[in-house]
Scaffold this motif. Sequence first.
Motif, short mmCIF file in Angstrom:
data_model
loop_
_atom_site.label_atom_id
_atom_site.label_comp_id
_atom_site.label_asym_id
_atom_site.label_seq_id
_atom_site.Cartn_x
_atom_site.Cartn_y
_atom_site.Cartn_z
N HIS A 113 -14.25 -0.31 -6.31
CA HIS A 113 -15.55 0.27 -5.95
C HIS A 113 -16.31 -0.53 -4.92
O HIS A 113 -17.48 -0.24 -4.65
CB HIS A 113 -16.44 0.39 -7.18
N GLU B 237 -21.02 0.56 1.93
CA GLU B 237 -21.21 1.37 0.71
C GLU B 237 -19.89 2.09 0.44
O GLU B 237 -19.46 2.94 1.21
CB GLU B 237 -22.32 2.39 0.92
N ALA B 238 -19.24 1.75 -0.67
CA ALA B 238 -17.90 2.30 -0.90
C ALA B 238 -17.94 3.83 -0.84
O ALA B 238 -17.14 4.46 -0.15
CB ALA B 238 -17.38 1.82 -2.24
N SER B 239 -18.85 4.43 -1.57
CA SER B 239 -18.96 5.88 -1.53
C SER B 239 -20.43 6.29 -1.55
O SER B 239 -20.94 6.94 -0.65
CB SER B 239 -18.24 6.50 -2.74
N GLY B 240 -21.11 5.87 -2.62
CA GLY B 240 -22.43 6.43 -2.90
C GLY B 240 -22.21 7.71 -3.70
O GLY B 240 -21.21 8.42 -3.50
N LEU C 212 -21.30 2.77 -10.44
CA LEU C 212 -20.01 2.65 -11.14
C LEU C 212 -20.11 3.16 -12.59
O LEU C 212 -19.22 3.87 -13.07
CB LEU C 212 -19.59 1.18 -11.08
N ASN D 203 -15.28 10.24 -4.78
CA ASN D 203 -16.14 10.40 -5.95
C ASN D 203 -16.74 11.80 -6.04
O ASN D 203 -16.78 12.54 -5.05
CB ASN D 203 -17.32 9.41 -5.86
N ASP E 282 -25.61 -6.29 -9.72
CA ASP E 282 -25.00 -5.19 -9.01
C ASP E 282 -24.42 -5.80 -7.76
O ASP E 282 -25.13 -6.48 -7.02
CB ASP E 282 -26.13 -4.19 -8.70
N GLN E 283 -23.14 -5.62 -7.54
CA GLN E 283 -22.48 -6.16 -6.35
C GLN E 283 -22.47 -7.68 -6.30
O GLN E 283 -22.45 -8.26 -5.24
CB GLN E 283 -23.14 -5.64 -5.05
N GLU F 2 -19.03 -0.40 -18.13
CA GLU F 2 -20.33 0.25 -18.00
C GLU F 2 -20.21 1.77 -18.11
O GLU F 2 -19.29 2.37 -17.55
CB GLU F 2 -20.94 -0.06 -16.62
N TYR G 98 -27.67 -4.66 1.76
CA TYR G 98 -26.75 -3.79 2.52
C TYR G 98 -27.18 -2.33 2.46
O TYR G 98 -26.80 -1.53 3.33
CB TYR G 98 -25.29 -3.98 2.06
C1 F58 Z 1 -20.67 1.39 -6.77
N1 F58 Z 1 -20.43 0.08 -7.32
C2 F58 Z 1 -20.56 1.41 -5.26
N2 F58 Z 1 -20.79 -1.58 -8.85
O1 F58 Z 1 -21.45 0.47 -4.71
C3 F58 Z 1 -20.90 2.82 -4.77
O2 F58 Z 1 -20.74 2.89 -3.40
C4 F58 Z 1 -19.99 3.82 -5.46
O3 F58 Z 1 -20.39 5.11 -5.16
C5 F58 Z 1 -20.03 3.64 -6.96
O4 F58 Z 1 -19.72 2.31 -7.31
C6 F58 Z 1 -19.07 4.54 -7.68
O5 F58 Z 1 -17.80 4.45 -7.13
C7 F58 Z 1 -21.12 -0.34 -8.38
O6 F58 Z 1 -21.97 0.36 -8.91
C8 F58 Z 1 -21.41 -2.26 -9.81
O7 F58 Z 1 -22.47 -1.90 -10.25
C9 F58 Z 1 -20.72 -3.50 -10.34
C10 F58 Z 1 -21.24 -3.86 -11.70
C11 F58 Z 1 -20.60 -5.14 -12.21
C12 F58 Z 1 -20.74 -6.28 -11.25
C13 F58 Z 1 -20.27 -5.91 -9.87
C14 F58 Z 1 -20.88 -4.63 -9.35
#
Ligand code: F58
Length: 823
Positions: free
Chosen positions: A367, A662-665, A129, A474, A281-282, A81, A563
């Motif tokens: 992430h 939330e890993a970072s935001g 991400l 980040n 997402d997630q 992505e 969450y």
């Molecule tokens: C995000 N993850 C985290 N994953 O949730 C956020 O806390 C962090 O700041 C960010 O990454 C950057 O490190 C995220 O956006 C996804 O969108 C994936 C897409 C593919 C499927 C699984 C989730």
Amino acid sequence: MSRVCKMSKNVREVFRLDELKDDIRRNMVALLGNDPRSKRKFSYYNALAYSVRERLVDLWMRTQSDYYDSMAKRVYYLSMEFLPGRFLMNYLTNMGIVDECREIVAELGFSLEELEEEEWDAGLGNGGLGRLASCYLDSMVSQNIPGYGYGILYDYGIFYQSIVNGNQEERCDNWRRHGCPWEITRLDTLYEVKFYGRSETYYDSDGNVRFRWVDTENVMAMPCDILIPGYGCSHVSNMRLWTAQSSREFNLSDFNRGDYIGAMHGKVMSENITKVLYPNDQFLQGMELRLKQQYFLVSATFQDILRRYLKQHTSLAALPEAVAVQLNDTHPAIAIPELMRLLMDVYGMGWDVAWDICTRTFAYTNHTVLPEALETWPVDLLGRLLPRHMQIIYEINRRFLEGVAATFPGDTERLSRMSVIQEEGGQRVRMANLAIVGSHTVNGVAALHSNILQTGLFRDFHEYYPRKIRNVTNGVTPRRWLMQCNPALSRLITQSIGPEWCCNLEKLRELVPLAEDSAFRDAWARAKLENKRLLSRYVLRKVQMGINPNTLFDMQFKRMHEYKRQLLNVMHVISLFNRIKDNPSADITPRTVLFGGKAAPGYYQAKLIIRLINEVARVVNADADVAGRLRVAFLPNYCISQAEKVVPAADLSEQISTAGMEASGTGNMKFALNGALTIGTLDGANVEIMEEVGAENIFIFGLKAHEVAEKRRSGYNPREFYENDAELRRVMDMIGSGFFSPDERGLFSPVYDSLMHHGDYYMLMADYRPYMEAQAAVDALYLDQDQWVRKSILNAANMGKFSSDRSVMEYARGIWHVEPLGK
Ligand code: F58
């Protein structure tokens, strides 16, 4: 920086701005076949885009030959992505020609802003991400680090969200329907990507057993480059995105058999690989097509990387000295067995040499700690699609577990936890375990998150490889997320402390003393008000709703997920509504609460919360007692270009996830950088934001990550909070009883039940009262505008750490072992 300033001085010459107007007219005719006398904005946007792009091609070629000549080590950022959003203003900003271009466009009868609005966002990602990947590309090239993004050119990016009767509806995002002037398609470069078939053994001329992958179905990968100009344009890089093309011989055999439709079917099926971005997402859906996308990216990318490498090297032994590959989460982790396969099966290396090269090449960024987002693939599926890779994964795992068993003799539980193959519930490949084993470094994305990786999710691995798991917090690029999106504030900052801040964000600290200067505070408040006015106009256009720029703009914009607790925000809104209804003459701080964010199409509960926001908004906004004090709106289709309007206008940034989740935001960083005050939990990067801006300049509330974990262990009872808090009880009862859905009383029961009957996994009930108290502190402070503006300045002034320039330099020095070119 000196280079940047030099560039902006003679920018007219470097970019031949005197010729720009003629070039736009020329491109209108020659490229677009349009009459330059026509006043079509879309045509002019395109003609401008081509005219801007052609000015960078030369610099881009020069950059590439610089990298080549200096034999610089290159960084490849592999990501399923990217979320670049719009390109036009970003190019102009980084080229330093926004003002010049505005004049030229005006001479043609347009405003730059109206042409900017003609561009569709490149929404090739879900959220944080993907956006992080784009910020990192900007920071790499701006700091002369030879980096490239590799990804997929989806025909359809993240879906377009509209709101119909309060519900989310998804429409396909056909973003390149009218072409995309930024892409440079490489029709002459094609790589073959293999799928299915089987792994065959044979003996080489020295009598060694070798493997080859045969009887495959092949798809071709064609690259498309999008230029990424660094700030000041001393360097221009690119991201290379792959599209799937059917392979010729695959079709020919079917055509020759006279099966025209069958051949066309095969063609269409193979080209489907890059059709659509998975919108989750997630949450990972184990679809075969998704795994195909992942391997497609990886296979094409490695053919390209090795081709480039082998132009300058005769042996692959030195690959890790010339190439660093960063895996953006586990999505491209199939690259690990792929590189092993290439080194062994194609280039004839033995296992140990190949493995050493592999593990010195890869690094992996995690992430998320949410279990539903951790990738695992059924062994059957992976083994059928990529049979040779499955063999290699088994062998990686066998050797790895041998090592673990030697270090922890007799600890079979540990072996089963650490194994790359999960046995319970049908065999599956755990991609995170594979990525950890095959990388030299693993990093989390904020200090708290990395700590949770070390002590929780990847604890066994941390014990086994004590130096492998680290943190890189980040960051966001200050070019797009302050300079470009917030011209009013940028101008003020530059007038006050000079222009260097955009390449050295720590410089913002020079604003700290100015927080005590009332004239500066007034100017700061004026810039914010200007942005709030602009946003108000946008809101009126988008949702036909008038909002008052003199109220507190309270914003929560991010993907919809339980969450992230948009519901907790709604509960606060309902409580405010009740307070006003109970006491219509009460003196309350007027607020405008704005929401935005997409829910994954299959995520029922998240979609229901969107509906709830809209129904609460309907009730609140129609109530005469509430008028002028509380307004609520959900802005449809949150995307990068919308974020650029929302972020500069925020007073309050809602970062209220359940601590530890939330890993970072990164939205939290963008808002604070633009002078919003944060209300948030001690989660992700909020912890570090608090450290930087000072606890007195942020509204922190709620359970801490370790308290959430303890409560889960010791038994959490949400009902207790319901019973002991009348205000909370009333809110819950209104949601549960259909107050906001009079025509369908049970509509929001699932929301009520998730908190009251299904354990309230995200602990909203526990955090409700502390959140209400923090919000009361927000209200009180906002009434004292002098203090509020002071804190707003101090927030922006102390955000230096959260520049993606800093993050990228940490990766460069600590993980990739590369230095900026020319230093
Ligand atoms: C995000 N993850 C985290 N994953 O949730 C956020 O806390 C962090 O700041 C960010 O990454 C950057 O490190 C995220 O956006 C996804 O969108 C994936 C897409 C593919 C499927 C699984 C989730």
